[in-house]
Every structure is written in C-alpha cells, then in structure tokens.
Design a protein around this motif. Structure first.
Motif, PDB file in Angstrom:
ATOM      1  N   LEU A   1       0.826  -1.209   0.000  1.00 51.87           N
ATOM      2  CA  LEU A   1       0.000   0.000   0.000  1.00 51.87           C
ATOM      3  C   LEU A   1       0.856   1.254   0.000  1.00 51.87           C
ATOM      4  O   LEU A   1       0.434   2.300  -0.495  1.00 51.87           O
ATOM      5  N   LEU A   2       2.043   1.148   0.569  1.00 54.47           N
ATOM      6  CA  LEU A   2       3.070   2.183   0.462  1.00 54.47           C
ATOM      7  C   LEU A   2       4.403   1.508   0.746  1.00 54.47           C
ATOM      8  O   LEU A   2       4.447   0.356   1.173  1.00 54.47           O
ATOM      9  N   THR A   3       5.492   2.209   0.488  1.00 54.21           N
ATOM     10  CA  THR A   3       6.816   1.667   0.795  1.00 54.21           C
ATOM     11  C   THR A   3       7.471   2.541   1.854  1.00 54.21           C
ATOM     12  O   THR A   3       7.188   3.740   1.964  1.00 54.21           O
ATOM     13  N   THR A   4       8.352   1.951   2.636  1.00 51.59           N
ATOM     14  CA  THR A   4       8.955   2.655   3.765  1.00 51.59           C
ATOM     15  C   THR A   4      10.436   2.927   3.518  1.00 51.59           C
ATOM     16  O   THR A   4      11.075   2.294   2.669  1.00 51.59           O
ATOM     17  N   ALA A   5      10.955   3.868   4.306  1.00 50.81           N
ATOM     18  CA  ALA A   5      12.382   4.160   4.239  1.00 50.81           C
ATOM     19  C   ALA A   5      13.192   2.948   4.675  1.00 50.81           C
ATOM     20  O   ALA A   5      14.277   2.671   4.127  1.00 50.81           O
ATOM     21  N   PHE A   6      12.689   2.193   5.660  1.00 51.04           N
ATOM     22  CA  PHE A   6      13.381   0.979   6.104  1.00 51.04           C
ATOM     23  C   PHE A   6      13.485  -0.016   4.950  1.00 51.04           C
ATOM     24  O   PHE A   6      14.543  -0.605   4.716  1.00 51.04           O
TER      25      PHE A   6
ATOM     26  N   SER B   1      13.459   0.582   1.794  1.00 49.52           N
ATOM     27  CA  SER B   1      14.397   1.115   0.802  1.00 49.52           C
ATOM     28  C   SER B   1      15.839   0.826   1.209  1.00 49.52           C
ATOM     29  O   SER B   1      16.631   0.296   0.405  1.00 49.52           O
ATOM     30  N   ASP B   2      16.191   1.158   2.448  1.00 50.52           N
ATOM     31  CA  ASP B   2      17.560   0.925   2.928  1.00 50.52           C
ATOM     32  C   ASP B   2      17.886  -0.569   2.980  1.00 50.52           C
ATOM     33  O   ASP B   2      19.011  -0.987   2.667  1.00 50.52           O
TER      34      ASP B   2
ATOM     35  N   VAL C   1       8.560   7.027   5.791  1.00 51.61           N
ATOM     36  CA  VAL C   1       8.006   6.577   4.512  1.00 51.61           C
ATOM     37  C   VAL C   1       8.990   6.916   3.399  1.00 51.61           C
ATOM     38  O   VAL C   1       9.644   7.965   3.428  1.00 51.61           O
ATOM     39  N   SER C   2       9.084   6.038   2.416  1.00 47.28           N
ATOM     40  CA  SER C   2      10.077   6.225   1.357  1.00 47.28           C
ATOM     41  C   SER C   2       9.820   7.506   0.566  1.00 47.28           C
ATOM     42  O   SER C   2       8.685   7.984   0.462  1.00 47.28           O
TER      43      SER C   2
END
Length: 557
Positions: free
Chosen positions: A11-16, A18-19, A188-189
């Motif tokens: 539903l969304l992507t996170t910064a975690f 991504s890293d 959030v990314s």
C-alpha cells in the motif's frame, strides 16, 4: 540467477524497506542474514525482485484502499533506482485476494507460475523470500525457502521497524496532514511521498476510508453479511421488476442518483429507460462497489452515462440544487440502523432536500412500521413446523447457524430472535438495553400467545426468514417510523408529498406484499388484539412504502 520474492499488499513503501533492499542487493547471497539455508549457489546475487501484490483485485476498504494499478505505479517508481544503479530487474505481479490460511504462501507461488505461463517456477534453489509476517515466514520455511525477515527481529521475536500498515494508521491519525508529520516523512520512502504528491487522490481516498465510522476493516457495514445471498435476494428478477415498477413512473429525467445502489441491479433498468440521463450510483461497501464496476465492464448499462462513487451517504456528496431525482431503495432503514437512528436519518433527508433541484424528486422505497406501533397485541406462532429444542445453540459458523434456524419452529425462532435482535449493537454500545424485545407468554383457550408491542411483532415477522444473513439482518430496524410519521418528518424538512389515490403508481403509498403474506406469514404467525375476553384477528399491517416527495413544486406528469 536468483529471485527475491517480496509478497505484500504494498500500500506504500517505507524508508526501512528502501535501505534494506540497498543493503541486500549489493551482497552475494552467502553474505546475507538468512533464516534457513538457501539451496542455490551462494555466490549469486539477487538480480530480479518480484513484487507479489496480494489482494490485487480488491480496493475501497481500509484493508485495501488502493487499486492495483496505482500500487504498481508506486512500486515501479520505488524500484527505479535499483534498476538504474544495480541493473536489477523488477516484476510486479497481481495476486488475487485469498483469505488468510495455512497455504497462502504456496498460493502465491502457484499464482506467479500461472501468471508467467509456467515459464518461471520459483523454488528454494532459485528464490529467496522477503517477508516480515511471522505466519508467512513459517509457511515459506516449511516449503524449504530461505527467508529475509526484513522488519521482523527473529531473536527478539518482534518488529524492529514500523510496517506500511503502521504508517497508514499514523497518516489517518494525523487527519491527512502527512507532510507536517516528521515521523511519517522520515519513515516513509521518498518514492511514496512523491507519488502521493503527484497523485493526491490516493491519500485523499485512503483518509476517507480510514476515517469512515461505519465501515469495517474489509469495507463492509457488518462482519457477517453474505453478499452473494444478499445480492441474489435484492436482485431476483421478479422482485427487482416489482421494485422498479413501484418507482419508475415517478423518476424525473436529468441527473438521477441511486443512493445505496448495492450491486447496481436497479441501475441496469434505469439505464435502459432513461438513456439520455446521467445515472450516478452511490455505495459504501467495497464488495458491492466492485460488483457495480463489473456490471459496467460487462456492458450492462448500454450506452447510458453511468458512474459510481464509494461514499458514506451521511457526507455531502453533491452540490446544492444539482440532482433531478434521488432514489433510496432499501437504504433509509440502514442509515437509521447503522447510524444514530433518528438523528442520522433526519440529517440525511435534509441533505437530500438540499441536493435536489427545483421540482426535483426524492423517491424512497423501503420498509415501514405500523401506525399503532405501541399497541399491545397477541402473537400466535406455529410451534409444529420445526423443532423447539436447543433454541440457543451456539454455532461455529454462519452455515451451521442457518441450518439450525431453518430447523426451528416459527415459535422457537421467535424466542431466539428476541435474544439476537440488535444484540451486536448493544454489545458494541451502539444501542441501549431498551432495544431488547420484551414479551410475556400467555395461554388462552389452550393456545399459546406471545404478548408484546405491535412494532416488535412486525420486526420479527418481517425478518424471521432471513436465516442466511441472520446476524447481519438483526442489526437492522425496520418498523421505526409509520407511514404517517415518515410524511410528517419529510414535510418538516420542506418536502411536498405526492399523494394521488387515482394513480397509485404515481402516488406515495404504504402497502403489503401479497407474496410475503401468502408464503411467509399465513400459517406461521397470526396477530390478534384483545377486546374484553375475546381475541380479534388484526390484518397484517403494511410492511413497505413508496414515498414520492418534491422540492418547491408539485408533481407534473
């Protein structure tokens, strides 16, 4: 060659996330912290990410607010840097909704194989799974796959970072002001944040669904409604034709709205007869919204302009003075039942008055209560048409409950009804104890009678055969206002009520349905009033009504 299978609703992507992906995509597989052993070549690096988008065929609920095509756009943007910098390939695959079960992980693998025409089969020798849901991690381990647990800390047995659904909750709690929320913007990314800015309808829709007080997590009004059974009953050809015949002579051309349109069955008839009008359907549940759109895809509305909105009817949807005909077919009793009763329904009717154009029409076809609701009556019920034992049996599922209720006598079913009616509402503190049906038993001339209010007798007689959707239907009230009370309320708001006894098909009217009387009431339940020592049969009161109301004008043929 090695695949990374990344299942999730996305539903969304996170910064975690991504890293985490940057950290694993640069390393050979034998350098990764895997749960379980990878069966392929450990010197390989992951060269393909497969985003398996689960529940891809669902939208319009808190659980799945975003359609698959929008999730795909966001994932494509999210993975662009990996493709450019590392040469990693990405695939985005739609996985239909499956109810959680012990084979869910296996279903994803099978669905992927089918989607790729069996050209690619994901196995423990060529695939690593990325997943932070413990139950799904365990399923893939049993299937022999090595797993990257992402946000889930295996040693601590807890999540070490917020998941996408956590950030959606944070977004909803911030009333949509996500750009001002530091925790959200850092967690959030960047891809999701830019996507939301480019497509502002996405966060707007998510917030609306998350804040709607009537919807469950799955986008329904109740947790127990069987939509297939409900739609079959509402859309039965003979019943649908009868309902349409009740209202079609009163519809004014122009902009026509069917509020609470369910699966759109009535709109197929409107589209045929009013092809030059714009026909708008409003539906709150995600399941029926999907069924409406399927009708549209199949061409059931012909060349007529038809559009659907998933909205809460308690919100202001249309501009004032913009609608020519508003149709409420079996809608108003749900507003009363799932809202704050009279307060909600009065507010809704005021909104309908405001949205109608001059001489516009509000057409209500719904259930109605008897005129003398508080009258004490004697209800004789058949106790020989089924079992009278184990009335309050606890059933483990709806099918078992249906079979149990079907086997009870009408009298026993009434006793069960008095306990189940509005029970969920009382337990949820949405209704008080005063809504519990009160009755006494008496014997007159060796016959058993239940002594109760006429309103309560009619609530039972009109609902007793809804055994397929018993728990859902018993959340609803039918007999709250009589026909005269309905007319008084509408007049207070400002409506003019159309009544023409010489042309009933164009007139407001209360009526009973002969088929229901002949097939569901006769031989099952008889209502009496007491006059001294004698009991007199009371004819069944009207159970349905059509009200035709106009704004600032009179009905013109």
């Amino acid at each position: 060659m090695a695949y990374l299978l990344f299942p999730g609703r996305h539903l969304l992507t996170t910064a975690f996330q991504s890293d985490y992906l940057w950290s694993i995509l640069r390393l050979p597989i034998n350098k990764l912290e895997l749960l379980g052993e990878y069966k392929g070549d450990g010197e390989d690096k992951i060269d393909t990410i497969i985003f398996a988008v689960t529940s891809a065929n669902q939208e319009n609920s808190r659980y799945n607010p975003i359609p698959f095509h929008m999730r795909s756009i966001e994932l494509d943007r999210f993975s662009e840097d990996y493709r450019n910098a590392l040469g990693v390939k990405t695939e985005i695959v739609a996985i239909p909704h499956f109810h959680p079960n012990e084979h869910f992980g296996e279903y994803i693998l099978k669905e992927y194989s089918e989607k790729t025409e069996n050209q690619t089969v994901l196995t423990p020798k060529n695939t690593i799974v990325l997943c932070s849901t413990l139950a799904l991690i365990q399923q893939y381990q049993k299937l022999g796959f090595a797993v990257l647990t992402s946000e889930y800390d295996v040693k601590e047995e807890k999540l070490k970072s917020k998941t996408p659904i956590d950030y959606l909750r944070l977004f909803a709690s911030s009333e949509g002001e996500w750009e001002m929320n530091a925790e959200f913007t850092t967690g959030v990314s960047k891809a999701t944040q830019k996507f939301w800015k480019d497509f502002p309808s996405v966060p707007t829709k998510i917030l609306r669904l998350w804040k709607d007080p009537l919807l469950t997590e799955e986008g329904s009004l109740t947790k127990t409604r069987n939509y297939s059974t409900y739609a079959q009953g509402m859309g039965h050809t003979a019943l649908l034709d009868a309902k349409y015949k009740d209202i079609n002579q009163s519809v004014k051309t122009g902009k026509i709205v069917d509020e609470g349109c369910a699966d759109g069955a009535l709109m197929t008839l409107l589209a045929k007869d009013f092809s030059d009008s714009d026909i708008i359907g409003i539906e709150i549940t995600s399941e029926f919204t999907a069924r409406c759109l399927e009708r549209q895809r199949a061409g059931e509305f012909g060349g007529t302009f038809v559009h659907f909105h998933q909205r809460n009817l308690m919100d202001k949807i249309f501009e004032d003075n913009s609608i020519d005909t508003t149709i409420c077919n079996s809608t108003t009793h749900e507003i009363w039942s799932y809202g704050d009763r009279e307060e909600s329904l009065f507010k809704y009717l005021k909104l309908k008055f405001d949205q109608l154009s001059k001489n516009g029409r509000l057409i209500i076809r719904d259930v109605v209560g008897p005129e003398d609701k508080e009258k004490i009556v004697y209800l004789e019920l058949n106790d020989r048409d089924g079992s009278n034992d184990n009335i309050f049996k606890i059933c483990s599922n709806q099918d078992e409950l249906r079979d149990h209720l079907s086997g009870l006598s009408t009298s026993a079913r009434f006793i069960r009804f008095t306990e189940d009616y509005l029970k969920d509402m009382r337990e949820g503190e949405r209704r008080g104890d005063e809504t519990k049906i009160k009755f006494e038993k008496t014997i007159i001339d060796n016959k058993n009678y239940f002594v109760l209010r006429l309103k309560d007798a009619m609530e039972f007689l009109t609902k007793k055969d809804y055994v397929d959707n018993w728990q859902s239907e018993l959340n609803e009230e039918f007999a709250f206002w009589s026909f005269s009370e309905w007319k008084d309320i509408l007049r207070k708001i400002g409506f003019h009520i159309i009544e023409n006894p010489n042309e009933l098909e164009r007139s407001s009217r209360a009526f009973g349905i002969s088929w229901i009387v002949d097939n569901r009431l006769k031989g099952k339940g008889t209502i009496y009033t007491k006059d001294g020592n004698s009991l007199n049969v009371l004819p069944y009161p009207p159970t349905n009504m059509v009200i035709i109301a106009t704004k600032e004008g009179t009905f013109d043929n």
